[in-house]
Design an enzyme around this catalytic site. Structure first.
Site, mmCIF file in Angstrom:
data_model
loop_
_atom_site.group_PDB
_atom_site.id
_atom_site.type_symbol
_atom_site.label_atom_id
_atom_site.label_comp_id
_atom_site.label_asym_id
_atom_site.label_seq_id
_atom_site.Cartn_x
_atom_site.Cartn_y
_atom_site.Cartn_z
ATOM 1 N N SER A 83 -0.422 10.393 1.544
ATOM 2 C CA SER A 83 -0.924 9.096 1.083
ATOM 3 C C SER A 83 -0.887 8.028 2.173
ATOM 4 C CB SER A 83 -0.112 8.615 -0.120
ATOM 5 O OG SER A 83 1.273 8.578 0.194
ATOM 6 N N ASP A 248 3.352 -0.988 -5.540
ATOM 7 C CA ASP A 248 4.076 0.069 -6.231
ATOM 8 C C ASP A 248 5.497 0.245 -5.698
ATOM 9 O OD1 ASP A 248 3.633 1.243 -3.785
ATOM 10 O OD2 ASP A 248 2.573 2.998 -4.558
ATOM 11 N N HIS A 251 4.552 2.615 -1.320
ATOM 12 C CA HIS A 251 3.611 2.717 -0.207
ATOM 13 C C HIS A 251 3.545 1.402 0.558
ATOM 14 C CE1 HIS A 251 2.197 5.972 -2.917
ATOM 15 N NE2 HIS A 251 2.086 6.604 -1.775
#
Length: 345
Positions: A83, A248, A251
């Site tokens: 990610s 979040d 990240h």
């Protein structure tokens, strides 16, 4: 853990990866029960999606169109990994690390850059086999340089580090054999996640740094270069967690990705021969120099944005590497990409 002991552990992991050894645990077995309990607590607080972008922006396309020259093809940059490489956690394509690196590379090279991204959120190192196959499937679109960011999910899912490094080393070897330069952003420091409490924070930091050092050995021995991401972001995340983490809480935010891109861009440019020759020599005043690869790997983990690249094939203590502490360059957020392609998975 001292630099020397970290070097020994990293060398053992890398050797196990190279010769098919069994798994070498990143943390002691006695800590597993406590670790699992802390993980469950952290999961309820991290990545809860409060305001987080539900998708990864599509940043694939052509950057630096103003540098186009008739008859000269663009440079090809490909992102692989998890990610972090994909850019999860931001809302605009220009905020992803791929877009930032493509835009910065185009400015340095004064040449357009064609960005492709095959990274997959949630990927572990064993997914690199699939990603590399995608990259190499079309001989007409082989990259000039690949940037890989991987490792965090290996730690959180307790993948044996020997297996993790083996997959990464194989990926680097396949890409280098195909003619691409490779730069790897090593495992980030998971001990910087704000919601992770002690003792999980200490265990996560230790596991992250051990894996990052072992990754460095494996990558350098296959002809790639590494840049330490863990300690690059560590102090800054710790000091400004709400600024450098995304919504979040896990990240990076746009500013966090820009910080990482600033560290990786000089190494990308150097790998392509675009950095001034005088900057390629070790600068003693910046504590740069030639070291056995395991020691260079251990030292790189301990300092922000440190680059390690192969130097000499052998020495009294095995292969040697050049440790560089390059000056970071500010990477402005690019304009929206004029040409984009669909995201590949």
């Amino acid at each position: 853990m001292t630099s020397m002991s970290r070097a020994r552990v990293a060398r053992r992991i890398a050797a196990g990866a190279a010769y098919g050894g069994g798994g070498i645990g990143l943390v002691g077995a006695a800590a597993v029960g406590l670790l699992l309990a802390e993980v469950q607590l952290a999961k309820r607080q991290v990545g809860n999606g409060n305001g987080a972008s539900p998708h990864v922006p599509n940043a694939q396309g052509l950057y630096g169109l103003s540098y186009s020259t008739p008859g000269e093809p663009p440079l090809r940059l490909t992102m692989l990994g998890d990610s972090t490489a994909a850019g999860q956690g931001v809302h605009r394509s220009g905020q992803t690390p791929g877009a930032l690196l493509a835009s910065g590379l185009a400015a340095v090279a004064e040449r357009p850059v064609d960005l492709r991204n095959v990274a997959l959120p949630g990927a572990r190192s064993d997914d690199l086999d699939r990603q590399v196959a995608l990259v190499l499937a079309d001989p007409g679109r082989l990259p000039d340089i690949c940037v890989i960011m991987i490792g965090a999910n290996d730690v959180t899912h307790r993948m044996p580090p020997t297996r993790s490094v083996r997959h990464l080393s194989t990926a680097v070897r396949r890409l280098r054999t195909a003619g691409a330069e490779v730069v790897v952003g090593t495992c980030p420091d998971l001990g910087t996640v704000e919601q992770v409490q002690q003792p999980l924070r200490w265990l996560a930091r230790r596991a992250s740094r051990q894996l990052a050092a072992a990754q460095t050995i494996g990558v350098v021995e296959q002809g790639g270069r590494t840049v330490s991401l863990g300690d690059l972001l560590g102090p800054e995340f710790a000091a400004n967690p709400r600024e450098l983490f995304g919504p979040d809480n896990y990240h990076p935010s746009a500013e966090g990705y820009a910080t990482a891109a600033m560290a990786v861009l000089p190494t990308v440019c150097a790998a392509l021969g675009l950095w001034p020759a005088e900057e390629e020599r070790p600068d003693v005043s910046r504590r740069e120099g030639f070291l056995p690869v395991a020691r260079a790997a251990a030292e790189a983990v301990a300092e922000p944005g440190t680059e390690v690249t192969a130097a000499m094939p052998t020495g009294p203590k095995g292969p040697w590497a050049l440790l560089k502490r390059r000056r970071r360059r500010r990477v402005p957020e690019p304009e929206p990409t004029p040409v984009t392609r669909s995201v590949e998975t």
